[in-house]
Design a protein around this motif. Sequence first.
Motif, PDB file in Angstrom:
ATOM      1  N   ARG A   1       6.822   3.196  10.506  1.00  0.00           N
ATOM      2  CA  ARG A   1       7.728   3.303   9.366  1.00  0.00           C
ATOM      3  C   ARG A   1       9.105   3.765   9.839  1.00  0.00           C
ATOM      4  O   ARG A   1       9.233   4.652  10.676  1.00  0.00           O
ATOM      5  CB  ARG A   1       7.152   4.291   8.351  1.00  0.00           C
TER       6      ARG A   1
ATOM      7  N   GLU B   1       2.612   4.235   9.746  1.00  0.00           N
ATOM      8  CA  GLU B   1       2.841   2.799   9.879  1.00  0.00           C
ATOM      9  C   GLU B   1       3.597   2.277   8.668  1.00  0.00           C
ATOM     10  O   GLU B   1       3.348   2.685   7.541  1.00  0.00           O
ATOM     11  CB  GLU B   1       1.512   2.062  10.031  1.00  0.00           C
TER      12      GLU B   1
ATOM     13  N   LYS C   1       3.672  -0.864   3.813  1.00  0.00           N
ATOM     14  CA  LYS C   1       3.528   0.461   3.201  1.00  0.00           C
ATOM     15  C   LYS C   1       4.833   0.818   2.501  1.00  0.00           C
ATOM     16  O   LYS C   1       5.903   0.751   3.095  1.00  0.00           O
ATOM     17  CB  LYS C   1       3.210   1.507   4.271  1.00  0.00           C
TER      18      LYS C   1
ATOM     19  N   ALA D   1       0.854  -1.183   0.000  1.00  0.00           N
ATOM     20  CA  ALA D   1       0.000   0.000   0.000  1.00  0.00           C
ATOM     21  C   ALA D   1       0.889   1.231   0.000  1.00  0.00           C
ATOM     22  O   ALA D   1       2.022   1.190   0.496  1.00  0.00           O
ATOM     23  CB  ALA D   1      -0.906  -0.010   1.231  1.00  0.00           C
ATOM     24  N   PRO D   2       0.399   2.327  -0.544  1.00  0.00           N
ATOM     25  CA  PRO D   2       1.215   3.549  -0.532  1.00  0.00           C
ATOM     26  C   PRO D   2       1.371   4.081   0.888  1.00  0.00           C
ATOM     27  O   PRO D   2       0.557   3.805   1.771  1.00  0.00           O
ATOM     28  CB  PRO D   2       0.421   4.515  -1.406  1.00  0.00           C
ATOM     29  N   LEU D   3       2.449   4.817   1.083  1.00  0.00           N
ATOM     30  CA  LEU D   3       2.685   5.428   2.390  1.00  0.00           C
ATOM     31  C   LEU D   3       1.514   6.325   2.752  1.00  0.00           C
ATOM     32  O   LEU D   3       0.925   6.984   1.905  1.00  0.00           O
ATOM     33  CB  LEU D   3       3.973   6.249   2.365  1.00  0.00           C
ATOM     34  N   SER D   4       1.194   6.328   4.016  1.00  0.00           N
ATOM     35  CA  SER D   4       0.087   7.159   4.484  1.00  0.00           C
ATOM     36  C   SER D   4       0.563   7.994   5.665  1.00  0.00           C
ATOM     37  O   SER D   4       1.582   7.688   6.291  1.00  0.00           O
ATOM     38  CB  SER D   4      -1.093   6.272   4.883  1.00  0.00           C
ATOM     39  N   PRO D   5      -0.162   9.036   5.999  1.00  0.00           N
ATOM     40  CA  PRO D   5       0.277   9.904   7.093  1.00  0.00           C
ATOM     41  C   PRO D   5       0.228   9.250   8.470  1.00  0.00           C
ATOM     42  O   PRO D   5       0.757   9.795   9.428  1.00  0.00           O
ATOM     43  CB  PRO D   5      -0.697  11.084   7.032  1.00  0.00           C
ATOM     44  N   ASP D   6      -0.368   8.062   8.584  1.00  0.00           N
ATOM     45  CA  ASP D   6      -0.450   7.421   9.901  1.00  0.00           C
ATOM     46  C   ASP D   6       0.911   6.956  10.411  1.00  0.00           C
ATOM     47  O   ASP D   6       1.061   6.633  11.583  1.00  0.00           O
ATOM     48  CB  ASP D   6      -1.440   6.252   9.879  1.00  0.00           C
TER      49      ASP D   6
ATOM     50  N   SER E   1       6.808   3.549  -0.500  1.00  0.00           N
ATOM     51  CA  SER E   1       6.702   4.812  -1.223  1.00  0.00           C
ATOM     52  C   SER E   1       6.567   4.521  -2.704  1.00  0.00           C
ATOM     53  O   SER E   1       6.869   3.429  -3.175  1.00  0.00           O
ATOM     54  CB  SER E   1       7.929   5.685  -0.956  1.00  0.00           C
ATOM     55  N   SER E   2       6.121   5.493  -3.463  1.00  0.00           N
ATOM     56  CA  SER E   2       5.946   5.293  -4.902  1.00  0.00           C
ATOM     57  C   SER E   2       7.282   5.013  -5.575  1.00  0.00           C
ATOM     58  O   SER E   2       7.341   4.381  -6.614  1.00  0.00           O
ATOM     59  CB  SER E   2       5.280   6.515  -5.524  1.00  0.00           C
TER      60      SER E   2
END
Length: 172
Positions: free
Chosen positions: A105, A77, A140, A70-75, A142-143
């Motif tokens: 992360r 994790e 998670k 999954a793409p990185l998210s602001p949470d 990164s693109s």
Amino acid sequence: MFGVYVTLDERNVLDAQKVFVSMALINILKTPLSQLPFAISTSMQAMVSLRRLAKYLCSEELKGDNVLKAPLSPDGEGLVIENGTFSWSAEGPPCLKKINIHVPRGSLVAVVGHVGSGKSSLLSAMLGETEKRSGRVVVKVSSLFSRVKVSLVYVDQQYMQQSTFKKMSGEY
């Protein structure tokens, strides 16, 4: 050997020609016969290895969705396992049940425990190398690393014995 030849039959006469021919044959056969036990042992090991390889190559592939990217998210994790149940084979009993892990992360995590407590099973589940019976495993990324299969690092304990983690990682 020659004594047995002479005593078996009265017509067996031992002369120089028979002795020299017999000794030449014995010397010719000595090396191959001394290698025979090694050849048998090596052949048996090769057969066992080939059977293991055949079993591995004929086994079913693991499901590609065992670990989702999954793409990185602001949470913040980096790895999430929710209610995960895992086994080493599709038919075998579960080796891990109801596992819930949230790893931030960029964090450094060490998995420690007693022998047989499931450390290797947990790491294999994170890498997607076990059968996922239920739950969810998400890594998670990164693109920039979207084409990378999994953005986890696994350092085997045998590899660790040859160096230190600080030398290997360069960061920590």
